[in-house]
Design an enzyme around this catalytic site. Structure first.
Site, short mmCIF file in Angstrom:
data_model
loop_
_atom_site.label_atom_id
_atom_site.label_comp_id
_atom_site.label_asym_id
_atom_site.label_seq_id
_atom_site.Cartn_x
_atom_site.Cartn_y
_atom_site.Cartn_z
N ASP A 169 0.85 -1.19 0.00
CA ASP A 169 0.00 0.00 0.00
C ASP A 169 0.89 1.24 0.00
OD1 ASP A 169 -2.42 -1.45 0.14
OD2 ASP A 169 -2.22 -1.65 2.31
N ASP A 213 -7.14 -1.28 -4.53
CA ASP A 213 -8.20 -0.90 -3.59
C ASP A 213 -9.11 0.16 -4.19
OD1 ASP A 213 -7.13 -2.60 -1.64
OD2 ASP A 213 -5.82 -1.03 -0.87
#
Length: 206
Positions: free
Chosen positions: A151, A185
């Site tokens: 991430d 995401d």
């Protein structure tokens, strides 16, 4: 929409997702950040669980973190086949385009994070105190199916203390938006957003 076009869009999303992750993994140390704007940073973290770092073992206390991680990865692999069949089915039935687009985004995003979970533990060494190497000679940081999701997108749009009059959280320090996420995401969230806001068009009676 044809299956060929849907596949091309999925590949495009996957390329953007994986290129960004590989770049971060091979250029940043875990926890390193790059300030782009005051409200946007590139901030490298790794997530070995579900959404926002949640782990399956947080809910099922009698299983180990590794067993929980393996179970979650296997579940994701099974789920992606289900989503893939759903996409194939709605295209063949010439379903509403908004539904097809939503599933394309969800499928591409889910597959992007699955690639991390399945392969990254083998393809890279760890990023703690060092920049990771791709295909290191000494081996990866973990085994197949035990990789961590990369991430890097962080939007701390506002930070400060909340007003005292707010129930439960009054007076506490708060950051909006706190989670760190990735392109996959964003794709998943976009897909679900389309299903929620255009529900009637996506699931028309016709």
């Amino acid at each position: 929409m044809t299956i060929k076009k849907a596949t091309l869009f999925i590949i495009l999303i996957l390329l953007i997702d994986q290129i960004s992750k590989i770049y971060i993994k091979t250029h940043f140390v875990i926890g390193e950040e790059l300030k782009v704007f005051s409200w946007f940073k590139i901030y490298f973290v790794e997530n070995d669980g579900m959404a926002w770092g949640t782990k399956l073992s947080d809910f099922i206390s009698f299983i180990s973190d590794r067993t929980a991680k393996l179970s979650l990865t296997i579940f994701r692999i099974v789920a992606i086949f289900g989503i893939g069949y759903w996409l194939y089915d709605v295209i063949k039935k010439d379903s509403p385009k908004i539904l097809i687009w939503a599933i394309i985004f969800i499928f591409a995003g889910a597959l992007g994070n699955i690639l991390d979970s399945v392969f990254y533990g083998v393809l890279f060494n760890d990023s703690f105190g060092q920049v990771a190497s791709f295909l290191p000679t000494e081996g990866g940081y973990d085994s197949l199916l035990h990789g961590k999701v990369v991430d890097m997108l962080y939007f701390p749009i506002w930070k400060g203390y909340l007003p005292e009059w707010l129930p439960f959280y009054g007076g506490k320090y708060f950051t909006f938006f706190e989670p760190v996420f990735n392109v996959a995401d964003v794709a998943i969230s976009t897909g679900f957003g389309l299903l929620i806001f255009f529900n009637k068009k996506a699931f028309s009676k016709d």
